[in-house]
Design a protein around this motif. Structure first.
Motif, PDB file in Angstrom:
ATOM      1  N   ALA A  86       0.863  -1.083  -0.059  1.00 60.57           N
ATOM      2  CA  ALA A  86       0.032  -0.018  -0.026  1.00 60.57           C
ATOM      3  C   ALA A  86       0.717   1.275  -0.025  1.00 60.57           C
ATOM      4  CB  ALA A  86      -0.895  -0.052   1.326  1.00 60.57           C
ATOM      5  N   ARG A  87       0.323   2.030  -0.736  1.00 57.54           N
ATOM      6  CA  ARG A  87       1.143   3.484  -0.695  1.00 57.54           C
ATOM      7  C   ARG A  87       0.018   4.401  -1.249  1.00 57.54           C
ATOM      8  NH1 ARG A  87       5.043   3.300  -6.229  1.00 57.54           N
ATOM      9  NH2 ARG A  87       4.641   5.687  -6.113  1.00 57.54           N
ATOM     10  N   ASP A  88       0.586   5.902  -1.574  1.00 55.65           N
ATOM     11  CA  ASP A  88      -0.313   7.011  -1.827  1.00 55.65           C
ATOM     12  C   ASP A  88       0.093   7.148  -3.185  1.00 55.65           C
ATOM     13  OD1 ASP A  88      -1.528   7.804   0.618  1.00 55.65           O
ATOM     14  OD2 ASP A  88       0.480   7.929   1.470  1.00 55.65           O
ATOM     15  N   GLY A  89      -0.812   7.709  -4.061  1.00 55.07           N
ATOM     16  CA  GLY A  89      -0.518   7.796  -5.407  1.00 55.07           C
ATOM     17  C   GLY A  89      -1.660   8.227  -6.218  1.00 55.07           C
ATOM     18  N   ALA A  90      -1.458   8.047  -7.761  1.00 55.84           N
ATOM     19  CA  ALA A  90      -2.697   8.406  -8.476  1.00 55.84           C
ATOM     20  C   ALA A  90      -3.428   6.946  -8.649  1.00 55.84           C
ATOM     21  CB  ALA A  90      -2.129   8.866  -9.872  1.00 55.84           C
ATOM     22  N   PRO A  91      -4.695   7.294  -8.687  1.00 53.88           N
ATOM     23  CA  PRO A  91      -5.389   5.799  -8.523  1.00 53.88           C
ATOM     24  C   PRO A  91      -5.266   5.200  -9.986  1.00 53.88           C
ATOM     25  CG  PRO A  91      -6.775   7.664  -7.685  1.00 53.88           C
ATOM     26  CD  PRO A  91      -5.570   8.268  -8.131  1.00 53.88           C
ATOM     27  N   ASP A  92      -5.066   5.598 -11.096  1.00 58.07           N
ATOM     28  CA  ASP A  92      -4.703   4.954 -12.198  1.00 58.07           C
ATOM     29  C   ASP A  92      -3.649   3.925 -12.243  1.00 58.07           C
ATOM     30  OD1 ASP A  92      -6.971   5.963 -13.507  1.00 58.07           O
ATOM     31  OD2 ASP A  92      -5.705   7.320 -15.005  1.00 58.07           O
ATOM     32  N   LEU A  93      -2.747   4.292 -11.322  1.00 57.73           N
ATOM     33  CA  LEU A  93      -1.636   3.512 -11.012  1.00 57.73           C
ATOM     34  C   LEU A  93      -1.982   1.870 -10.528  1.00 57.73           C
ATOM     35  CD1 LEU A  93       1.660   3.484 -11.145  1.00 57.73           C
ATOM     36  CD2 LEU A  93       1.724   4.030  -8.861  1.00 57.73           C
ATOM     37  N   ASP A  94      -2.990   1.892  -9.522  1.00 55.92           N
ATOM     38  CA  ASP A  94      -3.743   0.881  -8.887  1.00 55.92           C
ATOM     39  C   ASP A  94      -4.217   0.091  -9.953  1.00 55.92           C
ATOM     40  OD1 ASP A  94      -3.678  -0.262  -6.459  1.00 55.92           O
ATOM     41  OD2 ASP A  94      -5.234   0.808  -5.635  1.00 55.92           O
ATOM     42  N   LEU A  95      -5.161   0.738 -10.554  1.00 56.99           N
ATOM     43  CA  LEU A  95      -5.715   0.099 -11.822  1.00 56.99           C
ATOM     44  C   LEU A  95      -4.999  -0.672 -12.763  1.00 56.99           C
ATOM     45  CD1 LEU A  95      -8.656   2.797 -12.641  1.00 56.99           C
ATOM     46  CD2 LEU A  95      -8.601   1.040 -10.920  1.00 56.99           C
ATOM     47  N   ALA A  96      -3.749  -0.166 -13.177  1.00 57.89           N
ATOM     48  CA  ALA A  96      -2.953  -0.521 -14.140  1.00 57.89           C
ATOM     49  C   ALA A  96      -2.241  -1.958 -13.373  1.00 57.89           C
ATOM     50  CB  ALA A  96      -1.646   0.617 -14.408  1.00 57.89           C
ATOM     51  N   LEU A  97      -1.844  -1.717 -12.368  1.00 57.14           N
ATOM     52  CA  LEU A  97      -1.262  -2.745 -11.566  1.00 57.14           C
ATOM     53  C   LEU A  97      -2.226  -3.919 -11.663  1.00 57.14           C
ATOM     54  CD1 LEU A  97       1.100  -4.379 -10.360  1.00 57.14           C
ATOM     55  CD2 LEU A  97       0.568  -3.253  -8.391  1.00 57.14           C
ATOM     56  N   VAL A 157     -11.176  -4.078 -17.310  1.00 50.40           N
ATOM     57  CA  VAL A 157     -11.045  -2.923 -17.797  1.00 50.40           C
ATOM     58  C   VAL A 157     -12.409  -2.386 -18.213  1.00 50.40           C
ATOM     59  CG1 VAL A 157      -8.594  -3.328 -18.407  1.00 50.40           C
ATOM     60  CG2 VAL A 157     -10.423  -3.847 -20.175  1.00 50.40           C
ATOM     61  N   GLY A 158     -13.193  -2.987 -18.391  1.00 53.32           N
ATOM     62  CA  GLY A 158     -14.559  -2.166 -19.046  1.00 53.32           C
ATOM     63  C   GLY A 158     -15.362  -1.741 -17.676  1.00 53.32           C
ATOM     64  N   HIS A 159     -15.122  -2.249 -16.520  1.00 52.23           N
ATOM     65  CA  HIS A 159     -15.776  -1.909 -15.371  1.00 52.23           C
ATOM     66  C   HIS A 159     -15.093  -0.598 -14.548  1.00 52.23           C
ATOM     67  CE1 HIS A 159     -19.030  -4.567 -15.221  1.00 52.23           C
ATOM     68  NE2 HIS A 159     -18.343  -5.747 -15.379  1.00 52.23           N
ATOM     69  N   VAL A 160     -13.848  -0.666 -14.781  1.00 53.51           N
ATOM     70  CA  VAL A 160     -13.051   0.457 -13.835  1.00 53.51           C
ATOM     71  C   VAL A 160     -13.400   1.883 -14.153  1.00 53.51           C
ATOM     72  CG1 VAL A 160     -11.244  -0.913 -13.503  1.00 53.51           C
ATOM     73  CG2 VAL A 160     -10.955   0.414 -15.379  1.00 53.51           C
ATOM     74  N   LYS A 161     -13.409   2.645 -13.120  1.00 52.58           N
ATOM     75  CA  LYS A 161     -13.450   4.131 -13.182  1.00 52.58           C
ATOM     76  C   LYS A 161     -12.282   4.868 -13.416  1.00 52.58           C
ATOM     77  CE  LYS A 161     -17.843   3.286 -12.610  1.00 52.58           C
ATOM     78  NZ  LYS A 161     -19.050   3.424 -13.901  1.00 52.58           N
ATOM     79  N   GLY A 162     -11.555   4.888 -14.627  1.00 48.77           N
ATOM     80  CA  GLY A 162     -10.290   5.231 -14.697  1.00 48.77           C
ATOM     81  C   GLY A 162      -9.302   4.708 -15.931  1.00 48.77           C
ATOM     82  N   ASP A 163      -8.289   4.943 -16.193  1.00 49.59           N
ATOM     83  CA  ASP A 163      -7.651   4.766 -17.238  1.00 49.59           C
ATOM     84  C   ASP A 163      -6.547   3.621 -16.856  1.00 49.59           C
ATOM     85  OD1 ASP A 163      -6.084   4.071 -19.610  1.00 49.59           O
ATOM     86  OD2 ASP A 163      -5.857   6.379 -20.276  1.00 49.59           O
ATOM     87  N   PRO A 164      -6.523   2.471 -16.961  1.00 54.47           N
ATOM     88  CA  PRO A 164      -5.980   1.408 -16.515  1.00 54.47           C
ATOM     89  C   PRO A 164      -4.205   1.275 -17.475  1.00 54.47           C
ATOM     90  CG  PRO A 164      -7.349   0.277 -17.749  1.00 54.47           C
ATOM     91  CD  PRO A 164      -7.847   1.677 -17.421  1.00 54.47           C
ATOM     92  N   THR A 165      -4.476   2.154 -18.601  1.00 55.46           N
ATOM     93  CA  THR A 165      -3.389   2.020 -19.454  1.00 55.46           C
ATOM     94  C   THR A 165      -2.497   3.249 -19.076  1.00 55.46           C
ATOM     95  OG1 THR A 165      -4.314   3.173 -21.386  1.00 55.46           O
ATOM     96  CG2 THR A 165      -4.559   0.690 -21.152  1.00 55.46           C
ATOM     97  N   ARG A 166      -2.875   4.389 -18.861  1.00 59.69           N
ATOM     98  CA  ARG A 166      -2.414   5.728 -18.575  1.00 59.69           C
ATOM     99  C   ARG A 166      -0.863   5.523 -17.813  1.00 59.69           C
ATOM    100  NH1 ARG A 166      -1.752  10.207 -15.427  1.00 59.69           N
ATOM    101  NH2 ARG A 166      -3.117   9.308 -13.649  1.00 59.69           N
ATOM    102  N   LEU A 167      -0.525   4.825 -16.869  1.00 60.79           N
ATOM    103  CA  LEU A 167       0.421   4.545 -16.251  1.00 60.79           C
ATOM    104  C   LEU A 167       0.948   3.247 -16.289  1.00 60.79           C
ATOM    105  CD1 LEU A 167      -0.579   6.512 -12.876  1.00 60.79           C
ATOM    106  CD2 LEU A 167       0.722   7.416 -15.010  1.00 60.79           C
ATOM    107  N   ILE A 168       0.678   2.429 -17.167  1.00 63.76           N
ATOM    108  CA  ILE A 168       1.038   0.906 -17.572  1.00 63.76           C
ATOM    109  C   ILE A 168       2.548   0.704 -17.611  1.00 63.76           C
ATOM    110  CG2 ILE A 168       0.761   0.824 -20.153  1.00 63.76           C
ATOM    111  CD1 ILE A 168      -0.321  -1.935 -17.459  1.00 63.76           C
ATOM    112  N   ASP A 169       3.064   1.851 -18.146  1.00 63.62           N
ATOM    113  CA  ASP A 169       4.758   1.686 -18.493  1.00 63.62           C
ATOM    114  C   ASP A 169       5.438   1.910 -16.968  1.00 63.62           C
ATOM    115  OD1 ASP A 169       4.625   1.132 -21.011  1.00 63.62           O
ATOM    116  OD2 ASP A 169       4.623   3.224 -21.466  1.00 63.62           O
TER     117      ASP A 169
END
Length: 225
Positions: A138-149, A177-189
């Motif tokens: 657990a850490r603090d950060g941008a939600p899209d990072l969690d979705l991407a992981l 990825v169809g259900h999430v409220k965010g972009d799981p690809t934005r921080l995938i790299d």
């Protein structure tokens, strides 16, 4: 004086072992020294805002004493056919949405509490509902990072040599990825880079990371948003 009852082994993972202390408490003991205070603090923050986590009784050194949960993990329930990949994916997405809606721990900034290892094996289907376990990362950060992981973990597991596990993960990726409220690809790299620091990864898993990231991008592109 009664003789103390030794802890009963319940589970063993790459980093830690879990023991039953009694009907209500378990002990998670890490193999290598670590300070469980940060993990306990993340769980306490989530619990204060009504998020489903085990109650923490004690955090000291490499030991974390917590509420004992009853029920299968969502992974086991899915493999046993008790819950569909679609339902499993929906629950994962909803748990992420609820977590990222909590107030941040750093005031009014955009960062939120992230679990950083949310997958079906870390969700227990307890009588009170799905409960999220294993807050080690657990850490603090941008939600899209969690979705991407989570998306990357599903894609990586889809290449598993265990056919039932691989089939389940592959079936979960697109609906997740169809259900999430965010972009799981934005921080995938960034997630791919973060995963390179995981000492538990095998050489095969490391080699599969770029392909897994591409699978996430393709699954996201196929969705209508």
């Amino acid at each position: 004086m009664a003789t103390p009852v030794p802890p009963v082994p319940l589970a063993s993972g790459r980093d830690a072992e879990v023991f039953a202390l009694d009907d209500h408490r378990v002990l998670r003991r890490y193999r290598n020294f670590c300070d469980t205070a940060s993990e306990a603090a993340a769980m306490a923050h989530a619990a204060r805002h009504g998020y489903p986590v085990p109650e923490v009784h004690r955090a000291q050194g490499r030991e974390l004493e917590m509420e004992r949960l009853y029920g299968p993990t969502m992974l086991d329930a899915s493999l046993d056919g008790l819950i569909s990949p679609e339902e499993s994916s929906r629950i994962l997405a909803e748990l992420h949405e609820r977590l990222h809606a909590l107030p941040g721990r750093k005031g009014s900034g955009q960062d939120r509490l992230l679990h950083m290892d949310l997958h079906p094996g870390n969700v227990v289907l307890a009588p009170r509902g799905p409960v999220v376990i294993d807050w080690t990362n657990a850490r603090d950060g941008a939600p899209d990072l969690d979705l991407a992981l989570t998306a990357l973990l599903l894609a990586l597991t889809g290449d598993s040599t265990d056919p039932p596990l691989a089939g389940l993960a592959e079936a979960c990726l697109a609906p997740y990825v169809g259900h999430v409220k965010g972009d799981p690809t934005r921080l995938i790299d960034e997630v791919v880079t973060l995963r390179s620091d995981d000492p538990n990864l095998t050489p095969e898993e490391i080699a599969l990371r770029p392909r897994a990231a591409d699978l996430v991008r393709k699954a996201w592109a196929a969705q209508v948003h």
